[in-house]
Structure formats: C-alpha cells, structure tokens
Design a protein around this motif. Sequence first.
Motif, PDB file in Angstrom:
ATOM      1  N   LEU A   1     103.666  14.795 120.715  1.00 41.35           N
ATOM      2  CA  LEU A   1     103.419  13.583 119.916  1.00 41.35           C
ATOM      3  C   LEU A   1     104.540  13.446 118.885  1.00 41.35           C
ATOM      4  O   LEU A   1     104.844  14.386 118.158  1.00 41.35           O
ATOM      5  CB  LEU A   1     102.065  13.684 119.203  1.00 41.35           C
ATOM      6  N   PHE A   2     105.123  12.280 118.856  1.00 47.44           N
ATOM      7  CA  PHE A   2     106.284  12.009 118.014  1.00 47.44           C
ATOM      8  C   PHE A   2     105.942  12.090 116.532  1.00 47.44           C
ATOM      9  O   PHE A   2     104.888  11.635 116.106  1.00 47.44           O
ATOM     10  CB  PHE A   2     106.775  10.594 118.345  1.00 47.44           C
ATOM     11  N   ASN A   3     106.832  12.687 115.761  1.00 45.50           N
ATOM     12  CA  ASN A   3     106.655  12.716 114.309  1.00 45.50           C
ATOM     13  C   ASN A   3     107.779  11.896 113.684  1.00 45.50           C
ATOM     14  O   ASN A   3     108.950  12.248 113.802  1.00 45.50           O
ATOM     15  CB  ASN A   3     106.706  14.172 113.808  1.00 45.50           C
ATOM     16  N   THR A   4     107.430  10.801 113.028  1.00 44.71           N
ATOM     17  CA  THR A   4     108.460   9.937 112.444  1.00 44.71           C
ATOM     18  C   THR A   4     108.833  10.380 111.035  1.00 44.71           C
ATOM     19  O   THR A   4     109.765   9.870 110.438  1.00 44.71           O
ATOM     20  CB  THR A   4     107.949   8.476 112.349  1.00 44.71           C
ATOM     21  N   ALA A   5     108.102  11.344 110.486  1.00 46.20           N
ATOM     22  CA  ALA A   5     108.323  11.702 109.078  1.00 46.20           C
ATOM     23  C   ALA A   5     108.761  13.144 108.869  1.00 46.20           C
ATOM     24  O   ALA A   5     108.972  13.560 107.738  1.00 46.20           O
ATOM     25  CB  ALA A   5     107.039  11.434 108.290  1.00 46.20           C
ATOM     26  N   GLY A   6     108.897  13.929 109.938  1.00 42.41           N
ATOM     27  CA  GLY A   6     109.266  15.325 109.741  1.00 42.41           C
ATOM     28  C   GLY A   6     109.667  15.990 111.048  1.00 42.41           C
ATOM     29  O   GLY A   6     109.770  15.330 112.085  1.00 42.41           O
ATOM     30  N   THR A   7     109.891  17.299 110.967  1.00 40.11           N
ATOM     31  CA  THR A   7     110.392  18.010 112.152  1.00 40.11           C
ATOM     32  C   THR A   7     109.278  18.564 113.042  1.00 40.11           C
ATOM     33  O   THR A   7     109.545  19.076 114.118  1.00 40.11           O
ATOM     34  CB  THR A   7     111.284  19.198 111.723  1.00 40.11           C
ATOM     35  N   ALA A   8     108.033  18.501 112.573  1.00 41.39           N
ATOM     36  CA  ALA A   8     106.944  19.064 113.371  1.00 41.39           C
ATOM     37  C   ALA A   8     106.368  18.008 114.301  1.00 41.39           C
ATOM     38  O   ALA A   8     105.661  17.090 113.865  1.00 41.39           O
ATOM     39  CB  ALA A   8     105.850  19.604 112.442  1.00 41.39           C
ATOM     40  N   ALA A   9     106.693  18.115 115.602  1.00 43.18           N
ATOM     41  CA  ALA A   9     106.085  17.203 116.571  1.00 43.18           C
ATOM     42  C   ALA A   9     104.645  17.648 116.774  1.00 43.18           C
ATOM     43  O   ALA A   9     104.306  18.818 116.593  1.00 43.18           O
ATOM     44  CB  ALA A   9     106.843  17.255 117.885  1.00 43.18           C
ATOM     45  N   GLY A  10     103.805  16.703 117.167  1.00 43.10           N
ATOM     46  CA  GLY A  10     102.412  17.048 117.449  1.00 43.10           C
ATOM     47  C   GLY A  10     102.249  17.471 118.902  1.00 43.10           C
ATOM     48  O   GLY A  10     103.179  17.363 119.712  1.00 43.10           O
ATOM     49  N   ILE A  11     101.082  17.975 119.211  1.00 44.49           N
ATOM     50  CA  ILE A  11     100.799  18.432 120.576  1.00 44.49           C
ATOM     51  C   ILE A  11      99.464  17.836 121.016  1.00 44.49           C
ATOM     52  O   ILE A  11      98.513  17.771 120.226  1.00 44.49           O
ATOM     53  CB  ILE A  11     100.700  19.982 120.633  1.00 44.49           C
ATOM     54  N   TYR A  12      99.458  17.427 122.292  1.00 42.17           N
ATOM     55  CA  TYR A  12      98.215  16.894 122.850  1.00 42.17           C
ATOM     56  C   TYR A  12      97.931  17.647 124.134  1.00 42.17           C
ATOM     57  O   TYR A  12      98.783  17.698 125.028  1.00 42.17           O
ATOM     58  CB  TYR A  12      98.377  15.399 123.108  1.00 42.17           C
ATOM     59  N   ALA A  13      96.768  18.259 124.245  1.00 43.31           N
ATOM     60  CA  ALA A  13      96.466  19.056 125.436  1.00 43.31           C
ATOM     61  C   ALA A  13      94.995  18.971 125.781  1.00 43.31           C
ATOM     62  O   ALA A  13      94.172  18.601 124.938  1.00 43.31           O
ATOM     63  CB  ALA A  13      96.842  20.519 125.174  1.00 43.31           C
ATOM     64  N   GLU A  14      94.690  19.320 127.013  1.00 45.52           N
ATOM     65  CA  GLU A  14      93.287  19.414 127.413  1.00 45.52           C
ATOM     66  C   GLU A  14      92.926  20.885 127.530  1.00 45.52           C
ATOM     67  O   GLU A  14      93.685  21.676 128.079  1.00 45.52           O
ATOM     68  CB  GLU A  14      93.073  18.761 128.767  1.00 45.52           C
ATOM     69  N   VAL A  15      91.760  21.217 127.002  1.00 45.50           N
ATOM     70  CA  VAL A  15      91.300  22.595 127.086  1.00 45.50           C
ATOM     71  C   VAL A  15      89.926  22.563 127.739  1.00 45.50           C
ATOM     72  O   VAL A  15      89.149  21.630 127.499  1.00 45.50           O
ATOM     73  CB  VAL A  15      91.227  23.221 125.666  1.00 45.50           C
ATOM     74  N   GLU A  16      89.633  23.541 128.570  1.00 50.95           N
ATOM     75  CA  GLU A  16      88.310  23.592 129.211  1.00 50.95           C
ATOM     76  C   GLU A  16      87.227  23.529 128.149  1.00 50.95           C
ATOM     77  O   GLU A  16      87.312  24.195 127.127  1.00 50.95           O
ATOM     78  CB  GLU A  16      88.151  24.893 130.013  1.00 50.95           C
ATOM     79  N   GLY A  17      86.190  22.729 128.438  1.00 51.52           N
ATOM     80  CA  GLY A  17      85.097  22.620 127.476  1.00 51.52           C
ATOM     81  C   GLY A  17      84.593  21.203 127.472  1.00 51.52           C
ATOM     82  O   GLY A  17      84.305  20.660 128.529  1.00 51.52           O
ATOM     83  N   GLY A  18      84.500  20.594 126.311  1.00 48.78           N
ATOM     84  CA  GLY A  18      84.035  19.222 126.212  1.00 48.78           C
ATOM     85  C   GLY A  18      82.526  19.156 126.241  1.00 48.78           C
ATOM     86  O   GLY A  18      81.847  20.115 126.572  1.00 48.78           O
TER      87      GLY A  18
END
Length: 453
Positions: free
Chosen positions: A127-144
């Motif tokens: 996930l893009f970060n427009t304000a800093g160097t830490a990009a975000g992460i999007y993932a699926e994990v077993e569960g829900g």
Amino acid sequence: MDAIILSVGDELVLGQTIDTNSAWLSQQLATVGISVRAHATVPDDQSAIERAIRESAVSCDFLIISGGIGPTEDDLTRQALATVMGVPLEENAVWMAELHKFFEARGRPMPPINRIQAMIPRGAKMLFNTAGTAAGIYAEVEGGSGFRVQGSGNAGANPSSSLNPEPRTLNPSTCQVFVIPGVPKEMKAMFTRDILPLVKQAADGAVILSRSLHTFGLGESAIAEKLGNLMNRTRNPSVGTTVSGGVVSLRINSRFPSESQAREELAKTEEACRAALGDLIYGQDEQSLAEVVASQLFADTTAKQFAPAVATAESCTGGLLAKMLTDVPGSSRYFRQGYVTYSNEAKHDLLNVPKELIAQHGAVSKEVAEAMARGAQTQSGAAYTFAITGIAGPDGGTPQKPVGTVWIALAHPQGVQCRVFLFPGDREMVRDRSAKMALTLLRFQLLGKPLPF
Ligand code: ATP
Ligand code: MG
C-alpha cells in the motif's frame, strides 16, 4: 462484519504515548458499519505481534495493524506477519524504486537499513505511502468470521492512488490484514485512501450513527432503571451508559444498512430516551453543563434585564463554579463577579453573613448558605447568586456533618432555594460535583421546574 485493531509499539504499552490511532480507526470503521470487536496493544516484540495476529485473525474479518514498519531493528510487524503467513519476505521492486526516489529527492543515498521497508510477505500487496518511507501491507491470513461479499473489492479501490489496482474478491474464510504506519498522519492518509473504500464495499453500505445524551444528578443505576428495556443488550439502536465526572451519559449506536434508516431509527430511540428521562438530560454530544446553562442565561429575560446577572459566593469550591461559568465564550454577558469566601471572616466582611449565625449553626449550614447567597445578591446586584459551603475533606468531617456534606443555595429574584447534598469521593470529586450541582440548580430554576431528585 467486524474488525480488530492492533497497535504495535513499546511506547504504547509503557503508557508513554497514548494510542490515538485505535480511537480514530474505530470511529472511521463505524462510519461504514464495521463493528470493532477489540483493541489490542503489543510491544515491539515479534512473538507478541505474531500471537496477536494469530488470535485476532480467527475472530474477525478485518485486522488493522498500526506501527512497527519503520526501518529500525525494533520494527518487527512485517516479519511477524510473514511468519504467521508461513512465507518469506520479498523485495517489492516498485517500493524499492520509490525509496530510492525519496532519498534522491533529499540529495542523499538511501541508507542500507531502509531496504527492509521494501520487503513484504510473499503473496501480500503493498500500500502506497504518500507521506513517508513506510509502505503499508495488505494480506490475507487464514481465519475470518465467514462473511459474504457481493461483487469484488480491490486493495486501493481508487486505481490512481494505489500500486495494486487489480480487482480481487474477498474470501470469507480469511481475515483481511492491513498493516499501516504508526505515525498518525501517515496512518490516516493510507487508511482513508486505500482501506476505507475496500471495507466500505465489503460492509455492504451499513452505517453506524451515534448520539450521546448527558445527565447529571442521578447515578448510573438509577438512570438505567428509568431506561428499562431501552438498554436491552440485543436492541438496535443500542443504548449504553458511561460515567465521567459525575455525568452519566447515554450512548446510542444505530447500525443499519442505509444511512437514512440509521438516522431515522436513531431519532426514534433518542426520543424514547428523552421521554424516559425528561429534563434529567441536559445536553448532547459535545455540550457541557455550563454551556447549556449559558445558553439558558442568554435567552432568559430576567438575566438579560440584570445583565450580567450571575454572581458566585464560594467556600469549599474555591472559585471552581466561577471557573466553570466563565469557561464558556461570551460569559461576560452573564457573569458579574465571584467571591471566594473561604474563612468565616471573609463570609462576614464580604457577604455580610452575621458572625452569630456562623457561631450558632456552623459555616456549613443552611442558614449560612442562604445568608451567603443573599449577601452576594445585595453586594453585587446580580439577579442569580450562588452560595456553596461544605466539607470537601479529607479532614473536617463529623458524624453530623461528614466529609462530602455541601449546602448549595441559589438566590433568585423570587427568593432563595437551598439544598444539602452528600457527595461521595475525594476532595476533588466533592468540589467538582458541588459546582456541577450548583449549575444544575440554576438550570432547573431557569426551566421553571423543581429539581427532579
Ligand atoms: P511506522 O510503522 O510508521 O514506521 P513505527 O512504529 O515504526 O511506525 P515509531 O517511530 O515507533 O514508528 O512511531 C512513530 C510515531 O508515531 C511515534 O511518535 C509514535 O509514538 C507514534 N505512534 C505510533 N503508534 C501510535 C498510536 N497507536 N497512536 C498514536 N501515536 C502512535
Ligand atoms: Mg513503533
């Protein structure tokens, strides 16, 4: 559909930084009808983060994790997520290029430790970060928790704002995990742009609208008794109570598929609460007791005629009532002056309270409270004058007059009303409740009604 919010950081667990991210995220999720099941906070410790992800992923649809994706050794959220997913971290070429650009624009080479910020678990999205160097992460994990989604969502529903525009369908047996920066400004930007649209679509348009109604004077259980079935746990809109500074507040949450229905049902429940509690409710949402009394004074013909119409004579509250009355912008239109007559001499010298009266009844008595209020009225020329005299503690109580005994008098153009209260708690609480009760006396006087308790 529900979410868990996980905050990562030693400073949060140590209490050095207040976790404002979770509060903000909860409010955002409520606007799209996502119930927040829990807030969790863990230190910068990989196994603690892993455990929290595993435990959360099996019981919610969305897990939002903030913090721990900086470049330093104590930033371990990405490693924890990869371990839970059972995959290695892989370099994301797009974010690596962004990192190089970020440092080039500042005229220096990228420090080697920042390379880790381009690493995300295999199979995850960035996930893009427009304000800093830490990009975000999007993932699926077993569960829900087994929700169903209509249509398909994509991480970063607005393709122009996301590096991962390809559509994808949410899987009901997995938990959607989002890792976002801890820095509040970066966190908010990423959540609003890339995550909110996705969860909104999955939530199928449900919204939660809320309203707070505030009361003062009765305890929580007495209020709950009056509300009866309205506080039923399974009810929607739900009605709950919270207490802060003696103020018992009702929190109404209305959760429905459409905003119009949520609004309509909220209004109906609010009406039912108001019918059950009547004038015990003094205000709503951000309104303070003093603000409500101020608006009554602004509208009161006597107060306008004698403006500024209010004066205070305080003993045990030491000026707290005057402070509350003058906290409100525009208070010069109704607040004339305050007397802090702590000693018996001051009660006599400034308010003309007869020395014999104090000797006969004691400073904490109906007679002295009334004499203080009348004295303040004569001395100041104000139409409404308060007197507060009591025993705030911790010392000074007797079996006849225990700590917490407070006489409050209100002189008004038609006479004086005077009441005694026994407030629980420590010195600070007794003083605070005394001042708020004095405001309540004036509120009911201006309503033209007796105190309902
Ligand atoms: P990022 O993931 O953005 O790199 P980080 O955890 O690596 O975050 P820190 O340097 O630890 O970055 O934190 C950045 C700032 O954000 C700090 O001032 C920190 O106190 C603040 N912060 C982190 N989490 C929260 C939170 N939940 N609520 C409020 N402030 C927070
Ligand atoms: Mg941190």
